[in-house]
Scaffold this motif. Structure first.
Motif, PDB file in Angstrom:
ATOM      1  N   ILE A  90      -7.482   2.201  -8.515  1.00  0.00           N
ATOM      2  CA  ILE A  90      -7.929   3.241  -9.448  1.00  0.00           C
ATOM      3  C   ILE A  90      -6.837   4.311  -9.611  1.00  0.00           C
ATOM      4  N   MET A  91      -6.085   4.550  -8.536  1.00  0.00           N
ATOM      5  CA  MET A  91      -4.998   5.528  -8.586  1.00  0.00           C
ATOM      6  C   MET A  91      -3.719   4.918  -9.162  1.00  0.00           C
ATOM      7  N   GLY A  92      -3.701   3.605  -9.307  1.00  0.00           N
ATOM      8  CA  GLY A  92      -2.527   2.945  -9.870  1.00  0.00           C
ATOM      9  C   GLY A  92      -1.345   2.838  -8.910  1.00  0.00           C
ATOM     10  N   CYS A  93      -1.631   2.766  -7.597  1.00  0.00           N
ATOM     11  CA  CYS A  93      -0.518   2.655  -6.650  1.00  0.00           C
ATOM     12  C   CYS A  93      -0.653   1.421  -5.764  1.00  0.00           C
ATOM     13  N   GLU A  94      -1.400   0.433  -6.254  1.00  0.00           N
ATOM     14  CA  GLU A  94      -1.710  -0.739  -5.424  1.00  0.00           C
ATOM     15  C   GLU A  94      -0.476  -1.519  -4.980  1.00  0.00           C
ATOM     16  N   ARG A  95       0.599  -1.432  -5.769  1.00  0.00           N
ATOM     17  CA  ARG A  95       1.780  -2.214  -5.393  1.00  0.00           C
ATOM     18  C   ARG A  95       2.682  -1.458  -4.429  1.00  0.00           C
ATOM     19  N   ARG A  96       2.308  -0.228  -4.130  1.00  0.00           N
ATOM     20  CA  ARG A  96       3.138   0.560  -3.218  1.00  0.00           C
ATOM     21  C   ARG A  96       2.511   0.691  -1.829  1.00  0.00           C
ATOM     22  N   VAL A  97       1.391  -0.003  -1.617  1.00  0.00           N
ATOM     23  CA  VAL A  97       0.736   0.077  -0.307  1.00  0.00           C
ATOM     24  C   VAL A  97       1.515  -0.735   0.716  1.00  0.00           C
ATOM     25  N   VAL A  98       1.951  -0.085   1.791  1.00  0.00           N
ATOM     26  CA  VAL A  98       2.617  -0.797   2.878  1.00  0.00           C
ATOM     27  C   VAL A  98       1.751  -0.710   4.136  1.00  0.00           C
ATOM     28  N   TYR A  99       1.472   0.520   4.538  1.00  0.00           N
ATOM     29  CA  TYR A  99       0.619   0.724   5.699  1.00  0.00           C
ATOM     30  C   TYR A  99      -0.683   1.386   5.255  1.00  0.00           C
ATOM     31  N   ASP A 100      -1.667   1.352   6.138  1.00  0.00           N
ATOM     32  CA  ASP A 100      -2.963   1.912   5.767  1.00  0.00           C
ATOM     33  C   ASP A 100      -3.554   2.741   6.895  1.00  0.00           C
TER      34      ASP A 100
ATOM     35  N   ASN B 199       3.330   9.598   7.807  1.00  0.00           N
ATOM     36  CA  ASN B 199       4.321   9.678   6.736  1.00  0.00           C
ATOM     37  C   ASN B 199       4.660   8.323   6.143  1.00  0.00           C
ATOM     38  N   GLN B 200       4.639   7.304   6.993  1.00  0.00           N
ATOM     39  CA  GLN B 200       4.922   5.954   6.480  1.00  0.00           C
ATOM     40  C   GLN B 200       3.768   5.449   5.618  1.00  0.00           C
ATOM     41  N   ALA B 201       2.567   5.855   5.960  1.00  0.00           N
ATOM     42  CA  ALA B 201       1.397   5.310   5.266  1.00  0.00           C
ATOM     43  C   ALA B 201       1.044   6.073   3.985  1.00  0.00           C
ATOM     44  N   LEU B 202       1.377   7.357   3.942  1.00  0.00           N
ATOM     45  CA  LEU B 202       1.009   8.158   2.772  1.00  0.00           C
ATOM     46  C   LEU B 202       1.818   7.743   1.546  1.00  0.00           C
TER      47      LEU B 202
ATOM     48  N   ILE C  17      -1.875   9.613  -1.356  1.00  0.00           N
ATOM     49  CA  ILE C  17      -2.975   8.659  -1.173  1.00  0.00           C
ATOM     50  C   ILE C  17      -2.795   7.968   0.172  1.00  0.00           C
ATOM     51  N   LEU C  18      -3.898   7.880   0.922  1.00  0.00           N
ATOM     52  CA  LEU C  18      -3.883   7.114   2.165  1.00  0.00           C
ATOM     53  C   LEU C  18      -4.829   5.939   1.985  1.00  0.00           C
TER      54      LEU C  18
END
Ligand SMILES: Nc1ncnc2c1ncn2[C@@H]1O[C@H](COP(=O)(O)OP(=O)(O)OP(=O)(O)O)[C@@H](O)[C@H]1O
Ligand SMILES: [Mg+2]
Lengths: 87, 270
Positions: free
Chosen positions: B49-59, B71-74, B85-86
């Motif tokens: 929904i935020m449009g950042c799905e391809r930038r997710v590495v950690y959660d 910092n790595q996950a944000l 976004i976390l």
């Protein structure tokens, strides 16, 4: 009243039905939410004791619990059968 | 001091994620450093929904487990530098969220952010209770429909009894109503609960009404929080909601049918 309203009023107003049902349900759920968890069991046990002496239905007994600030009230309501009252 | 806002509902699919995305973006656009956290472990969607799905590495769970730093996950939003976004993890492990773990993350975030928006999953399971536990404010997202209203009331019960503020007997959580998917026309026809009805049943302060809107699907299609669609009814409704949350006095909109059609004029109206 316009012609349109006339046709509308012939349909049942489902929103007001929904509102009524919700008001009753929510009031009921709020009341039981604050009850201590032992209440249903206590109700059963009290019923068993009363039934040793008087023949009453399951629905004849109701317990309500109310909390007002620091004060807690437990209200026990038993409806005795008609023949008892007559006698 | 950061304020922790939980966006909750009990019932699923009522608009929590849509609202979390819009409200967090709205707060950030007004210059408040904001982070939005997806608590829907196993079913993450806020990233989309935020449009950042391809930038997710950690959660979130990686951070709790010490596998990544905050910092790595944000993820920093590309449109607004004040927004982060976390994301939630896709793990199926329901116990991945611990109260200590979540508490520690929120404590760390509170040092850096003004607002922490927690997008709660549906239901009353762990993810939902974790999202609620630490809240200062709760936005109760409700649809004008019986099961949604009932579930909202249940959530109010949980907020009042099983939250940190309840347990420590601090000032209670501030609770607000966000009524969404509202259709004034159907309300007028007696087919849908009105905003007054819902308010009366839940006795909550109204933050705002979001109309049923085509703009929502367009926004989610493109991964843009709807508040950025400033021409749309829903976008404006969320802007008002953010303003009211921040204490501005905005009259309610979108609660009456806007235009009067020819048909209505011919037959007369109220
Ligand atoms: N105001 C609205 N008008 C039209 N559609 C809406 C509106 N708000 C939400 N929707 C739609 O409703 C659906 C559910 O929305 P959303 O994902 O935000 O709900 P949710 O409460 O987060 O769901 P879940 O409980 O599964 O997390 C989506 O398809 C969304 O596009
Ligand atoms: Mg969601």
């Amino acid at each position: 009243m316009s012609l349109l309203d006339y046709f509308r009023s012939r349909k049942t107003n489902t929103a007001s039905v929904a509102k009524q049902r919700l008001q009753i349900l929510v009031a009921h759920e709020r009341a039981s939410r604050n009850q201590p968890s032992y209440l249903p069991k206590m109700q059963q046990e009290l019923l068993a004791v009363i039934r040793k002496y008087v023949h009453v239905d399951e629905e004849a007994i109701s317990i309500s619990f109310e909390q007002n600030g620091n004060e807690e009230t437990l209200e026990l309501n038993i409806v005795f059968p008609d023949e008892m009252r007559a006698g | 001091m950061a304020r922790i806002i939980v966006v909750t509902s009990g019932k699923g699919g009522v608009g929590k994620t849509t609202s979390s995305a819009a409200i967090s973006m709205g707060l950030a656009l007004r210059g408040h450093k904001t982070v939005v956290i997806d608590f829907d472990v196993g079913l993450r969607n806020l990233d989309l929904i935020m449009g950042c799905e391809r930038r997710v590495v950690y959660d979130l769970v990686n951070v709790i487990n010490g596998e990544a730093t905050l910092n790595q996950a944000l993820i920093k939003d590309k449109r607004c530098s004040e927004l982060f976004i976390l994301p939630a993890s896709q793990t199926r492990d329901k116990d991945a969220l611990s109260i200590e773990g979540v508490g520690k993350i929120l404590e760390d975030l509170a040092k850096d952010f003004e607002y922490i928006v927690c997008d709660s999953p549906a239901g009353i399971e762990r993810g939902a209770t974790m999202a609620m536990y630490f809240a200062d404010d709760a936005i109760v997202v409700t649809n004008p429909e019986v099961s949604s209203v009932r579930d909202s009331d249940r959530m109010l019960g949980i907020l009042a009894s099983k939250s940190r503020r309840a347990e420590t007997a601090e000032e209670p959580i501030r609770e607000y109503l966000l009524l969404t998917r509202y259709n004034p026309e159907r309300v007028e026809q007696g087919e849908m609960l009105s905003v007054e009805d819902v308010q009366e049943i839940l006795s909550l302060q109204l933050l705002g009404v979001v109309p049923e809107s085509k703009a929502i699907l367009n926004a989610s299609n493109s991964g843009t929080p709807v508040i950025l669609d400033t021409d749309s009814d829903a976008g404006q409704a969320y802007s008002d909601i953010v303003a009211r949350y921040l204490g501005e006095d905005k009259p309610q909109r979108f609660i009456v049918k806007e235009k009067q059609g020819l048909f209505k004029k011919l037959f007369g109206g109220k």
